[in-house]
Write a protein that holds these residues in place. Structure first.
Motif, mmCIF file in Angstrom:
data_model
loop_
_atom_site.group_PDB
_atom_site.id
_atom_site.type_symbol
_atom_site.label_atom_id
_atom_site.label_comp_id
_atom_site.label_asym_id
_atom_site.label_seq_id
_atom_site.Cartn_x
_atom_site.Cartn_y
_atom_site.Cartn_z
ATOM 1 N N ARG A 218 7.784 -54.551 23.929
ATOM 2 C CA ARG A 218 7.052 -54.308 22.681
ATOM 3 C C ARG A 218 7.497 -55.281 21.596
ATOM 4 N NH1 ARG A 218 5.056 -49.192 22.542
ATOM 5 N NH2 ARG A 218 4.648 -48.411 24.624
ATOM 6 N N LEU A 219 8.701 -55.809 21.767
ATOM 7 C CA LEU A 219 9.222 -56.765 20.793
ATOM 8 C C LEU A 219 9.187 -58.148 21.421
ATOM 9 C CD1 LEU A 219 12.440 -54.863 19.557
ATOM 10 C CD2 LEU A 219 10.139 -54.781 18.587
ATOM 11 N N THR A 220 8.653 -59.116 20.676
ATOM 12 C CA THR A 220 8.680 -60.497 21.138
ATOM 13 C C THR A 220 9.867 -61.185 20.492
ATOM 14 O OG1 THR A 220 6.289 -60.434 21.130
ATOM 15 C CG2 THR A 220 7.296 -62.608 21.339
ATOM 16 N N VAL A 221 10.722 -61.781 21.311
ATOM 17 C CA VAL A 221 11.854 -62.512 20.753
ATOM 18 C C VAL A 221 11.378 -63.920 20.414
ATOM 19 C CG1 VAL A 221 14.190 -63.368 21.154
ATOM 20 C CG2 VAL A 221 13.505 -61.139 22.066
#
Lengths: 253, 310
Positions: A218-221
């Motif tokens: 869900r989180l893009t680094v």
């Protein structure tokens, strides 16, 4: 009572993390990896519960790359009874997020029906401090995080927690999720004969698809960088010089 | 859309400093900020919260269920309000870290822990690997649940006058029974809000010798800290611990005494404005981050420093 202990394979705590030159993450190839230290404490606590006659079976589960089998074998050598690996990543550079991990663990709990899940309060790689709380939420179970003392009764547990200004003691009903803090115990050293024995203990290999869980992040680094370095200042020769600098140069006293 | 700031209100007492710092992060997200003040007899704390500059509204909920910040009833309450908010923000202390992931999981979103910089409403910087790396993450979730590393934000000033709205408690199936707190009573300032901190490490040598550290701290009106090595050795209680596994601090002045400067410890204090190191080992890594280093035997230097400040 069956106890489930999730464990994560992470960079060894004694290795300094180095950021990759392309800023995509931290270099994990050809780096020493170990069981997450907080999870090791959780495994130890489960074994002590078994030794005290309060746990009947200890199942360890890891979610990640194939090599996490080594981490599970470590837990088995410590004294866990059997292991489950959920192969969720092909590359060590893929970190499965706590939300996806919690969803997978919730499915394992559904199958295994443990009376207690105990795991580390955080993994020392992503430092999220989230999986235990998320698992408790998805199961609708009570949670006791940051535990420094655990006293398991027949249908409840008294847990002392590390909070900001000292300790807090809660009584929670079982089944529940407990997350281990540093001072809960000191994990035992694994003895060589136990490493040999651990090789024969059962280890099941599954995939997220077996549980119908989507593990996409869900989180893009966007990037990973080194923190700004703090440069060394000066050496002072005496206490008097130090006081002079703090008063006149830094102006902080 | 608005931001819900969840205040830490143990036993009806607002944790003002951490809440004021979390508010600064909440303001940076854009939109209205509403403060949730839930505790036993929350009215006084809610009035205090309303005085922080930058809150548009305070929601006051009084119930013993929330008195000790228990995650289960707090989560039920926050979920009952969540539809009105795009962001739900907590301090990254024991209170916030306990509750935020539980809320996030039930909203089916990924929590964003230890936010140190708000780049935009969905983009944040956070430390990983004990602060040895800084990660920039973009959240693709519809709602963002985050905890804020308060040491990285200035406290919002007083001078606000937000309206206080009283709400009923939410139903909760699980309320863990609170059996008590063991708190170190102290007249010293709190570690996370102190302007000056004096910390001792393994070099201090014993619990008795820590009186050298506390004497200097008291002379400076400072809080007392300790390295993990000192805590593990039993020289100091765990709630004094500064570092990756303890508290993250950023005072104006940090005096490290007999602390070698393990990565673990540096992660908790390297954002301090001025760092002083006193250590007899001139090669100790702490000197690489210290503004002022004094290579000396702490058993001579610290009493001398304490005396000189009289």
């Amino acid at each position: 009572m069956k106890v489930l202990v999730p464990v994560k394979r992470v960079i060894d705590y004694s290795v300094k993390a180095r950021v990759k030159s392309d800023q995509s993450g931290v270099e994990l190839n050809n780096v020493k990896m170990s069981i997450n230290p907080f999870d090791e404490i959780a495994v130890e606590e489960a074994i002590r519960l078994q030794e005290a006659g309060k746990a009947t079976e200890i199942v360890v589960v890891s979610i990640g790359v194939d090599k996490a089998q080594e981490t599970l074998r470590t837990a088995l050598a410590m004294g866990a009874d059997r292991a489950i690996l959920i192969q969720a990543a092909d590359s060590v550079d893929v970190d499965i997020e706590p939300l996806a991990v919690a969803k997978l663990l919730a499915k394992v709990v559904e199958e295994e029906k443990p009376g207690l899940v105990i795991l580390g309060k955080q993994a020392i790689d992503n430092d999220m401090n989230a999986t235990g709380q998320m698992l408790a939420a998805l199961l609708g179970w009570p949670q006791a995080t940051f535990a420094s003392k655990v006293d398991i009764g027949a249908d409840s547990a008294k847990v002392t927690r590390e909070v900001d200004d000292g300790m807090q003691t809660l009584k929670i009903s079982l089944p529940a999720v407990i997350t281990a803090d540093l001072r809960l115990n000191e994990p035992r050293y694994v003895k060589l004969p136990n490493i040999m024995k651990a090789k024969k203990k059962p280890l099941d290999i599954k995939t997220p698809a077996d549980y119908g869980v989507d593990v996409s992040p869900r989180l893009t680094v966007k990037q990973v960088v080194e923190p700004p370095a703090r440069s060394a200042g000066i050496k002072v020769g005496s206490v008097a010089e130090l006081i002079g600098k703090l008063k006149n140069e830094a102006g902080v006293i | 859309m608005s931001v819900l700031l969840v205040a830490d209100v143990p036993a009806g007492q607002l944790a003002t400093d951490v809440t004021a710092k979390t508010l600064s992060a909440a303001r940076a997200l854009g939109g209205e900020v509403h403060g949730l003040c839930a505790s036993s007899n929350a009215e006084t704390a809610a009035a205090e919260l309303a005085k922080l500059d930058g809150l548009d509204k305070v929601l006051c909920v009084s119930s013993d269920n929330y008195a000790q910040g228990q995650a289960e009833p707090m989560t039920d309450l926050i979920l009952s309000l969540a539809s009105n908010y795009e962001h739900i923000v907590f301090p990254a202390n024991a209170f916030g870290k306990n509750i935020a992931p539980r809320v996030a999981a039930l909203l089916d979103v990924m929590v964003i822990s230890d936010v140190m910089t708000v780049i935009g409403p969905d983009e944040f910087e956070r430390p990983i690997y004990a602060g040895n790396a800084i990660q920039t993450v973009v959240s693709g979730d519809s709602k963002k649940v985050l905890t804020v590393r308060t040491a990285n934000f200035d406290a919002a000033a007083a001078g606000g006058n937000a309206a206080v709205e009283t709400l009923a408690a939410a139903d909760s199936a699980i309320v863990p029974e609170w059996l008590g707190n063991e708190v170190q009573k102290s007249d010293r300032p709190e570690l996370t809000s102190a302007k000056i901190i004096v910390s001792g490490g393994r070099g201090v040598g014993s619990a008795d010798n820590f009186s050298l550290i506390t004497a200097l701290a008291d002379k400076l009106g400072a809080a007392v800290g300790a390295s993990r090595a000192a805590v593990d050795a039993g020289y100091a209680p765990n709630d004094w611990q500064v570092g990756q596994t303890g508290k993250i601090v950023a005072p104006d002045l940090y005096i490290a005494v007999g602390i070698s400067g393990a990565i673990q410890h540096l992660a908790g204090m390297k954002d301090s404005k001025v760092i002083v190191a006193i250590n007899k080992d001139e090669d100790a890594p702490i000197f690489q981050v210290a503004d002022y280093g004094l290579v000396a035997d702490l058993f001579n230097a610290v009493p001398e420093l304490t005396k000189a400040l009289e």
